[in-house]
Structures are given as C-alpha cells and as structure tokens.
Design a protein around this motif. Sequence first.
Motif, short mmCIF file in Angstrom:
data_model
loop_
_atom_site.label_atom_id
_atom_site.label_comp_id
_atom_site.label_asym_id
_atom_site.label_seq_id
_atom_site.Cartn_x
_atom_site.Cartn_y
_atom_site.Cartn_z
N TRP A 1 0.85 -1.20 0.00
CA TRP A 1 0.00 0.00 0.00
C TRP A 1 0.89 1.24 0.00
CZ3 TRP A 1 -5.18 -0.69 -0.35
CH2 TRP A 1 -6.00 0.44 -0.22
N GLY A 2 0.61 2.20 -0.86
CA GLY A 2 1.46 3.39 -0.95
C GLY A 2 2.79 3.05 -1.57
N ASP A 3 3.87 3.37 -0.87
CA ASP A 3 5.22 3.07 -1.34
C ASP A 3 5.90 2.15 -0.35
OD1 ASP A 3 7.56 4.01 -3.25
OD2 ASP A 3 8.36 3.94 -1.21
N PRO A 4 6.65 1.15 -0.84
CA PRO A 4 7.28 0.18 0.07
C PRO A 4 8.30 0.77 1.04
CG PRO A 4 7.24 -0.66 -2.18
CD PRO A 4 6.84 0.78 -2.25
N SER A 5 8.74 2.02 0.80
CA SER A 5 9.77 2.60 1.65
C SER A 5 9.21 3.33 2.87
CB SER A 5 10.62 3.60 0.84
OG SER A 5 9.86 4.77 0.53
N LEU A 6 7.90 3.57 2.93
CA LEU A 6 7.35 4.46 3.95
C LEU A 6 6.39 3.72 4.88
CD1 LEU A 6 7.23 7.37 5.02
CD2 LEU A 6 5.35 7.79 3.40
N SER B 1 6.49 -2.79 6.16
CA SER B 1 7.45 -3.77 6.67
C SER B 1 7.97 -4.75 5.62
CB SER B 1 6.81 -4.57 7.81
OG SER B 1 5.66 -5.27 7.35
N THR B 2 7.46 -4.67 4.38
CA THR B 2 7.78 -5.70 3.39
C THR B 2 9.28 -5.87 3.17
OG1 THR B 2 5.70 -5.20 2.28
CG2 THR B 2 7.32 -6.50 1.06
#
Length: 265
Positions: free
Chosen positions: A126-131, A134-135
Amino acid sequence: MRFGNVAGNEHREAVVSRHIHVIGIGAGDPDYLTVQAIDALNDTDVFFAMDKGETKSDLVALRRRICARFIRDPGYRFVELPDPKRSADPDYREAVADWHAARARVWAAAIADELGPDGVGAFLAWGDPSLYDSTLRILDAIKAEAAELEFTFDVIPGITAVQALTARHRVPLNEVGEPVLITTGRKLRAHGLHGSAVVMLDAECSFQVCPPRTRIWWGAYLGTADELLVTGTVGEVGPRIAALRAEARARHGWIMDTYLLRPAD
C-alpha cells in the motif's frame, strides 16, 4: 524471467532463482499505479497477500481488482497468508520485531511452497514500500535467516499517502526553504510539533496536543470511494476530525488516515 529489471539498473536475460517484485500500488486509487508497476504486475505468477481478517478483507479485494484491471493474461493466482497477531508488549520495538519475525516465517514457507525455482511472485505494498511498510525488512530477514531459500527481489515505487493527501488538499508539502518531518502519532505526543510535520499511524488523534491555531490538513481512505477530507485549525476542526474518525472506523472496521500539521505563523 520475462521482465527486464524494473529498477532500470541493468537488464536481466534470465533468472536463476525465484524472484519477488515489491510493488507500490499507491494510496487507494488504481489510477495511481505507474507504468512500471503495471509491467511488474504482468510479470508475476503468484501474488502474496496478508489476510488480516474480515474487517480488512476489502484491502485484499482492492488488490484483486487492481490485478484484474491491469493484467492482460489471467494466468496468475493469489495466495492469502494468515497475518500473525502482534503482541501487546509495552516495549513497542520488541513487539514489532517479534511480529516481523513471525511474518518472515510465514512468508518464507509460502515462497518455498508456492513458487517454483524460477517463479515470479509479488507483494503489493500500500502506498510506497519505503514508507512505514514492513515488506522490505521482512524480505531482508528471510534472506538472512533462510539462506537455503534462494530468491532475488526488486522494488517498484508507488504514490504515498503523503502525496495523495497534499494533492487532494491542493497544498504544498513544505514551506519555502523549510524541512518537513514525517512521523507517527506516538512521536508527536512525546516530542510535540516543531515545524511542519506529516503524521501517520496515529490511532489517538495526537494532533490534539498541538496549540489550537495549528493548521491541519487531514485525510482518510485517500484515493478510495470512502475518502474523507477536513482542513482548518486544530481548535476549529479537531473535535470534528476525532468524531469523524471514530465513526468511520466503527463503520468500516479499520481506518488509515494521514495529516499534515503546520504551526501558526
């Protein structure tokens, strides 16, 4: 692998192990997906999704709708994984670390069982993986702890809730020449507001600790049909936001909201 390196660093002619795409799918509106994300969707055999229970089943449903809309070949499949419960340990970092470790065990087993040696899987973030996601940490933990499970992964950025919030309110994120802090409600309560700040992961309406003249731009369910937007000063609209948030959470069973704060001039 049928798909060149989506990060653009180099072209891979073949893949010698399982590969995972971590795809940022934006803050709710399927139109937020980038061309790069759509290409990665079409490169994927198996989509892994966390089953967080009935109250958040619509988050999995949205991921399915995104795939149905953008994937040209319907030969892919979804694998829903049970999400381990996070402990109520008062040590927040310890509780999150234990939760991530439990997730890593579930994900490692699923990757091993559901992907062939040259299979391509994906997690839709959801959104961006950096923000505040936990992925990437969990995949790094799997690679560190399960060395026998060979896989590579790449990251496709997405539109964040921060971008969606400021776009929907038609405001710039920063003041001229000034920084912006991205933080959590817990940190806001602990340290107060010093300059502009975006607050995420706040279940306590922590903006209420700010002076009444503090400006707030608040949004929930951004980019969806249930989107809610409120702006004003904390003194003017704070009680309304708190009531609206509680009602929306009771109705849907979950809520994701984000807000921008700016001190009074």
